[in-house]
Write a protein that holds these residues in place. Structure first.
Motif, mmCIF file in Angstrom:
data_model
loop_
_atom_site.group_PDB
_atom_site.id
_atom_site.type_symbol
_atom_site.label_atom_id
_atom_site.label_comp_id
_atom_site.label_asym_id
_atom_site.label_seq_id
_atom_site.Cartn_x
_atom_site.Cartn_y
_atom_site.Cartn_z
ATOM 1 N N ILE A 65 0.837 -1.210 0.000
ATOM 2 C CA ILE A 65 0.000 0.000 0.000
ATOM 3 C C ILE A 65 0.869 1.257 0.000
ATOM 4 O O ILE A 65 0.629 2.192 -0.763
ATOM 5 C CB ILE A 65 -0.952 -0.001 1.221
ATOM 6 N N VAL A 66 1.867 1.273 0.872
ATOM 7 C CA VAL A 66 2.727 2.444 0.986
ATOM 8 C C VAL A 66 3.470 2.690 -0.333
ATOM 9 O O VAL A 66 3.565 3.828 -0.800
ATOM 10 C CB VAL A 66 3.696 2.276 2.185
ATOM 11 N N ASP A 67 3.978 1.636 -0.954
ATOM 12 C CA ASP A 67 4.641 1.789 -2.253
ATOM 13 C C ASP A 67 3.665 2.276 -3.317
ATOM 14 O O ASP A 67 4.003 3.151 -4.121
ATOM 15 C CB ASP A 67 5.263 0.468 -2.701
ATOM 16 N N ARG A 68 2.471 1.726 -3.320
ATOM 17 C CA ARG A 68 1.456 2.092 -4.317
ATOM 18 C C ARG A 68 1.073 3.561 -4.230
ATOM 19 O O ARG A 68 0.813 4.206 -5.248
ATOM 20 C CB ARG A 68 0.231 1.203 -4.104
ATOM 21 N N PHE A 69 1.062 4.114 -3.003
ATOM 22 C CA PHE A 69 0.595 5.480 -2.816
ATOM 23 C C PHE A 69 1.698 6.463 -2.418
ATOM 24 O O PHE A 69 1.418 7.556 -1.943
ATOM 25 C CB PHE A 69 -0.559 5.502 -1.802
#
Length: 105
Positions: A65-69
């Protein structure tokens, strides 16, 4: 669920899934929807996500999630949260509103 600290314009999402639903991407999509609400509807500035240091499944999900956003891992918080009768260490990750908007543009 989102927990708010309105003074800091910050939210912390929470997701608990029963074991039969692990590994299906539900937590990732739930968190993505909560980020949309936090930033697009509530105009918050930061979303912080934590996981216990020993929870590898949570780590993998949160890092996706953190990488995606566009967010980052901020670091280790020692003796941070009650967990199973003890106080656990957690890793904290954050996503700022501008990081989210850049990643979703």
């Amino acid at each position: 669920m989102l927990k708010f600290d309105w003074r800091r314009r910050t939210a912390k999402p929470g997701a608990w899934l029963r074991k039969p639903f692990w590994g299906r991407g539900y937590a990732d999509e739930q968190t993505a929807a909560l980020l949309e609400i936090a930033f697009d509807e509530l105009d918050l500035e930061l979303v912080a996500i934590t996981h216990n240091v020993d929870n590898e499944n949570a780590r993998r999900s949160i890092e996706r999630i953190v990488d995606r956003f566009g967010g980052q891992r901020d670091g280790l918080l020692r003796n941070w949260t009650p967990y199973r009768g003890e106080i656990a260490d957690v890793y904290r990750y954050t996503i700022m509103a501008e990081q989210y908007r850049e990643a979703t543009a």
